[in-house]
Motif scaffolding. Structure first.
Motif, PDB file in Angstrom:
ATOM      1  N   ILE A 111       0.706  -1.383   0.221  1.00 23.99           N
ATOM      2  CA  ILE A 111       0.076   0.065   0.124  1.00 23.99           C
ATOM      3  C   ILE A 111       0.777   1.182  -0.461  1.00 23.99           C
ATOM      4  N   CYS A 112       0.923   1.964  -1.375  1.00 31.02           N
ATOM      5  CA  CYS A 112       2.106   2.843  -1.095  1.00 31.02           C
ATOM      6  C   CYS A 112       1.716   4.713  -0.092  1.00 31.02           C
ATOM      7  N   TYR A 113       0.132   4.392  -0.223  1.00 31.43           N
ATOM      8  CA  TYR A 113      -0.509   5.443   0.859  1.00 31.43           C
ATOM      9  C   TYR A 113      -2.105   5.255   0.659  1.00 31.43           C
ATOM     10  N   VAL A 114      -2.122   6.094   1.598  1.00 33.40           N
ATOM     11  CA  VAL A 114      -3.877   5.978   2.545  1.00 33.40           C
ATOM     12  C   VAL A 114      -3.815   7.384   2.523  1.00 33.40           C
ATOM     13  N   LYS A 115      -4.735   8.793   2.506  1.00 32.64           N
ATOM     14  CA  LYS A 115      -4.875   9.782   2.823  1.00 32.64           C
ATOM     15  C   LYS A 115      -5.601  10.137   3.030  1.00 32.64           C
ATOM     16  N   ILE A 116      -6.434  10.685   3.387  1.00 38.07           N
ATOM     17  CA  ILE A 116      -7.741  11.631   3.602  1.00 38.07           C
ATOM     18  C   ILE A 116      -7.823  12.743   2.067  1.00 38.07           C
ATOM     19  N   ASP A 117      -8.709  13.123   1.902  1.00 36.67           N
ATOM     20  CA  ASP A 117      -9.264  14.310   0.568  1.00 36.67           C
ATOM     21  C   ASP A 117      -9.649  15.131   1.182  1.00 36.67           C
TER      22      ASP A 117
END
Length: 186
Positions: A111-117
């Motif tokens: 998983i490269c990244y998890v980010k909130i928009d």
């Protein structure tokens, strides 16, 4: 009527004087920003992004204290998670070429990244937050980020990343002239 003729010229003179003075001595404001840009670090990145999940989460976050009423915030959180493989981990030992056959051992997907928009996320409602609203919303976003990251780890994003790696990389290697292409994951 006589009073009107006496007052009217003075009134016209007063209005004309106001416009003249306001244009002549108007205060112009301007905005000036000075930036000092500094590149702190340059990194080589060899991660191939292969799948992107767009996620929505509805979160009710409550803050309970003994002496204040229960404060809550309701968020509609938009997030994204990206699965990839790191091509920089491939070494010469991971590639086996024999006539018209190519075998490539790829690194495990990650998983490269998890980010909130934050641009598309919204605070839907707050209750009894008063002066605590900013802190409560911040806590809620942090809780949402942790929850979304945990749920993404439980999802099939890594399996989908593997599948997409095969779909994307096989035609590239076949295009180099290899009829038999086998892609494996270490």
């Amino acid at each position: 009527m006589r009073i009107v003729f006496r007052v009217l010229p003075w009134l016209i003179l007063l209005v004309a004087g106001y416009f003249f003075i306001s244009k002549k001595f108007s205060i112009n404001t301007s905005v000036e920003s000075k930036h000092q840009l500094l590149v702190e670090k340059i990194e080589s990145i060899g991660k191939l992004e292969l799948v992107r999940y767009q996620i929505s989460d509805v979160l009710e976050h409550k803050n309970k204290t003994d002496f204040l009423p229960e404060a809550s915030v309701l968020l509609i959180v938009k997030a994204e998670a990206v699965g990839c493989i790191d091509l920089t981990k491939i070494t010469i030992n991971d590639i086996d070429i024999d006539a018209d056959t190519a075998v490539v051992n790829l690194p495990q997907p990650e998983i490269c990244y998890v980010k909130i928009d934050h641009k598309n996320s919204k605070v839907y409602d707050t209750k009894m937050a008063f002066f605590r609203e900013a802190g409560l919303v911040d806590e809620a976003y942090k809780a949402a980020e942790k929850h979304v990251a945990a749920e993404v780890k439980k999802s099939d994003i890594l399996a989908q990343t593997k599948n997409n790696a095969l779909i994307v990389l096989r035609p590239l290697i076949e295009g180099l002239g290899y009829k038999n292409v086998r892609l494996t994951f270490e």
